[in-house]
Design a protein around this motif. Structure first.
Motif, mmCIF file in Angstrom:
data_model
loop_
_atom_site.group_PDB
_atom_site.id
_atom_site.type_symbol
_atom_site.label_atom_id
_atom_site.label_comp_id
_atom_site.label_asym_id
_atom_site.label_seq_id
_atom_site.Cartn_x
_atom_site.Cartn_y
_atom_site.Cartn_z
ATOM 1 N N THR A 212 0.695 -1.314 0.284
ATOM 2 C CA THR A 212 -0.153 0.039 -0.044
ATOM 3 C C THR A 212 0.831 1.211 0.063
ATOM 4 O O THR A 212 0.353 2.417 0.014
ATOM 5 C CB THR A 212 -0.931 -0.130 1.250
ATOM 6 O OG1 THR A 212 -0.230 -0.183 2.500
ATOM 7 C CG2 THR A 212 -2.009 -1.094 1.163
ATOM 8 N N LYS B 118 -1.990 -4.122 2.955
ATOM 9 C CA LYS B 118 -3.318 -3.686 3.131
ATOM 10 C C LYS B 118 -3.926 -4.401 4.363
ATOM 11 O O LYS B 118 -4.697 -3.869 5.291
ATOM 12 C CB LYS B 118 -4.298 -3.806 1.898
ATOM 13 C CG LYS B 118 -5.769 -3.628 2.034
ATOM 14 C CD LYS B 118 -6.454 -3.716 0.568
ATOM 15 C CE LYS B 118 -7.980 -3.281 0.816
ATOM 16 N NZ LYS B 118 -8.701 -3.608 -0.352
ATOM 17 N N ASP B 119 -3.816 -6.034 4.430
ATOM 18 C CA ASP B 119 -4.586 -6.695 5.120
ATOM 19 C C ASP B 119 -3.773 -7.222 6.271
ATOM 20 O O ASP B 119 -2.524 -7.283 6.158
ATOM 21 C CB ASP B 119 -5.192 -7.931 4.489
ATOM 22 C CG ASP B 119 -6.206 -7.440 3.400
ATOM 23 O OD1 ASP B 119 -6.873 -6.425 3.689
ATOM 24 O OD2 ASP B 119 -6.089 -7.845 2.331
#
Length: 331
Positions: free
Chosen positions: A215, A240-241
């Protein structure tokens, strides 16, 4: 008419005599240059160790077969390849000239933040070059004058790419919780750019292979200060996760909590990080801030060896964790 013929005969005899004399002269030369470069020993060594970077200061081409050809004005063009290396101490290259193997030798000695370099070149001038350059002096003089131009270009390259830098304070910034994957590393200021490029390539490949979404820019999480001139850090990529990695994996996962930072921008090589941190400390004192000792300093690599090999183009954000102090106002 006879006088004219005698005159031509004399010219011919003189030309033949001169040519024979030139042929009889030894074509061998030995050149040595000693000079100082405005960059740490590790950086200078790594630059000379990579033939792909020589084109910044000498005419060097990579051929289709993967070999390299170096060209010196007044000397000629020759195949060149690495022979021996003693990391951060010396390098030797072979230069093939017909059936003759010549040598180029480099040695490096630390002088504070600079490097003393010794350059030695052994070789031979071919017949054509001997004839063309005869009136310029002995082969060693011709070779010394030619290579000095390239050495001067090398010195200027390092001045432009490593000596010039700029530091500016960018104010207080707060970042939200940030997931990241990382690997722990150690580097000197001289090898940091190389380690960054290698780490990025490896961790990015891991992320792509496992469909992990990156990201933002890579960053370093510092684990120590620069007093020892060696950095202990985590090389990290924001993702992101939340992911789950086992203890056997090469990389780890973590989350940076929401934190307030004082940002500073460094344009230039990482050898100037120490100066940047001094300026940050001055700003902290000026604004009556306190460092947040429970958090780590971040180095965000907005533009680095990953994007460009020219240090003058590197852009780095230093994020120092802070807490505000409140000075009572008089009523």
């Amino acid at each position: 008419m006879k006088i004219f013929q005698y005159f031509l005969l004399l010219i011919l005899m003189a030309t033949v005599s001169l040519t024979v004399f030139i042929f009889a002269q030894s074509p061998s030369f030995e050149v040595e240059h000693q000079f100082t470069v405005d960059a740490p020993k590790e950086i200078v060594y790594e630059h000379i160790n990579d033939l792909n970077l020589w084109s910044d200061w000498v005419d060097l081409k990579k051929e289709k077969d993967g070999n390299y050809t170096i060209t010196f004005d007044e000397i000629g063009s020759f195949p060149i390849k690495e022979e021996y290396k003693y990391p951060y101490d010396s390098l030797t290259f072979d230069i093939s000239n017909d059936e003759t193997i010549s040598n180029m030798f480099w040695s490096f000695e630390r002088q504070g933040s600079k490097t003393n370099v010794t350059f030695i070149l052994h070789g031979q001038l071919d017949l054509k070059t001997k004839l063309i350059t005869f009136f310029q002096g002995k082969p060693s003089i011709v070779a010394s004058t030619s290579t000095q131009k390239n050495i001067n270009s090398l010195i200027v390259y390092f001045i432009k790419q490593y000596k010039d830098f700029n530091i500016s304070i960018d104010g207080e910034k707060e970042i939200e919780d940030t997931n990241y994957i990382f690997i722990s590393k150690k580097s000197t200021l001289g090898t940091l750019n190389i380690d960054i490029a290698k780490s990025y390539q490896e961790i990015q490949s891991f992320a792509q292979a496992n469909h992990i979404e990156i990201t933002g820019d890579p960053f370093l999480i510092l684990k120590n200060n620069l007093e020892g001139k060696e950095l202990n850090y985590d090389f990290a990529l924001p993702i992101k996760d939340t992911i789950y990695l086992s203890e056997n994996d090469l990389y780890s996962f973590n989350t940076l909590p929401k934190t307030l930072y004082l940002d500073a921008k460094l344009e230039g090589n990482y050898v100037h990080l120490d100066s940047a941190f001094h300026k940050i400390q001055e700003e902290i004192n000026k604004k009556h801030l306190l460092k947040n000792t429970n958090k780590h300093t971040l180095i965000v690599l907005e533009q680095s060896m990953i994007n460009t090999r020219f240090p003058a183009e590197w852009k780095t954000t230093l994020k120092t964790p802070i807490v505000k102090t409140f000075t009572p106002t008089e009523e």
